[in-house]
Design an enzyme around this catalytic site. Structure first.
Site, PDB file in Angstrom:
ATOM      1  N   PHE A   6      30.170 -42.149  37.363  1.00 18.83           N
ATOM      2  CA  PHE A   6      31.445 -41.854  37.985  1.00 18.83           C
ATOM      3  C   PHE A   6      31.290 -41.421  39.442  1.00 18.83           C
ATOM      4  O   PHE A   6      30.343 -40.709  39.790  1.00 18.83           O
ATOM      5  CB  PHE A   6      32.146 -40.682  37.269  1.00 18.83           C
ATOM      6  CG  PHE A   6      32.553 -40.943  35.853  1.00 18.83           C
ATOM      7  CD1 PHE A   6      33.812 -41.426  35.551  1.00 18.83           C
ATOM      8  CD2 PHE A   6      31.678 -40.664  34.805  1.00 18.83           C
ATOM      9  CE1 PHE A   6      34.207 -41.632  34.231  1.00 18.83           C
ATOM     10  CE2 PHE A   6      32.050 -40.865  33.486  1.00 18.83           C
ATOM     11  CZ  PHE A   6      33.324 -41.361  33.202  1.00 18.83           C
ATOM     12  N   ASP A   7      32.249 -41.818  40.260  1.00 17.51           N
ATOM     13  CA  ASP A   7      32.521 -41.104  41.507  1.00 17.51           C
ATOM     14  C   ASP A   7      33.118 -39.749  41.096  1.00 17.51           C
ATOM     15  O   ASP A   7      33.469 -39.553  39.931  1.00 17.51           O
ATOM     16  CB  ASP A   7      33.505 -41.935  42.334  1.00 17.51           C
ATOM     17  CG  ASP A   7      34.101 -41.160  43.491  1.00 17.51           C
ATOM     18  OD1 ASP A   7      33.324 -40.606  44.296  1.00 17.51           O
ATOM     19  OD2 ASP A   7      35.347 -41.099  43.580  1.00 17.51           O
TER      20      ASP A   7
END
Length: 217
Positions: A6-7
């Protein structure tokens, strides 16, 4: 699929308001500039320390950096709230035995503040921050580094983000990309680099995972 990376800002947590607030305070105090969120957003890429060092005219950059973290910490609880859907998603993925990672442009110091405040610090198998790479997103260095630490191949992973830089980094790393617009303050209305899939809410992504569609794509 063995891993999901994930960002952070705008993807796992709605932290953009606190980022904007802390940057506005710094540039107002040290450069007498009133920056808009749009002007701040254009600086994104490097870590917060990198943004300040590259864009602040005032020579007292270290003092400005300390002020940023002070404002970020002191106002985090007011400007950033836990998201029940995100919490459910992370726990669901962990229960399925999927490895989880974060690749973010944030500095380690601010990310640690957010992870602790949102009670997320124990869920991730790898965290790559802006302090850990020479070239920030859209360069794929961080994603490739995360894959190496997780010991998964690029066709066994998904990279999820809310910005063009995220999707571009994922494409260059040759992983499945998911563009998300599921938090209030996501960054990209229309992606110029098309992700493999776009999700407008978290339950939609959970259903997607449960159906095993990623393994077939």
């Amino acid at each position: 699929m063995k891993a999901i990376i994930f960002d952070f800002d705008g993807t796992l947590a709605d932290t953009l308001p606190i980022c904007y607030y802390a940057f506005r305070c710094v540039f107002k105090e040290f450069d007498q500039k009133n920056l808009s969120p749009e002007e701040i957003k254009l600086m994104f890429g490097p870590s917060e320390t990198g943004i300040i060092r590259e864009n602040l005219f005032n020579i007292n950059k270290e003092q400005a950096i300390e002020m940023y973290y002070k404002k970020y910490f002191e106002n985090h609880s007011q400007l950033v709230k836990q998201n029940k859907d995100i919490d459910k998603l992370i726990k669901h993925l962990k229960n399925k035995g999927i490895k989880l990672g974060i690749v973010t442009g944030k500095a380690r110091r601010s990310l640690d503040i957010s992870l602790e405040a949102l009670q997320m610090e124990s869920f991730f198998d790898v965290i790559i921050t802006g302090d850990d790479v020479k070239k920030p997103k859209p360069n794929p260095e961080g994603v490739i580094k995360a894959l190496s630490v997780l010991d998964v191949q690029n066709d066994e992973a998904v990279f999820i983000g809310d910005s063009d830089a995220d999707i571009h980094a994922g494409v260059q790393a040759n992983v499945y990309t998911a563009g998300v617009r599921w938090l209030c303050n996501y960054r990209t209305l229309e992606f110029t680099t098309q992700p493999n899939r776009i999700f407008n809410n978290v339950p939609e992504f959970i259903n997607f995972i449960n159906m095993g569609v990623l393994n077939e794509s």
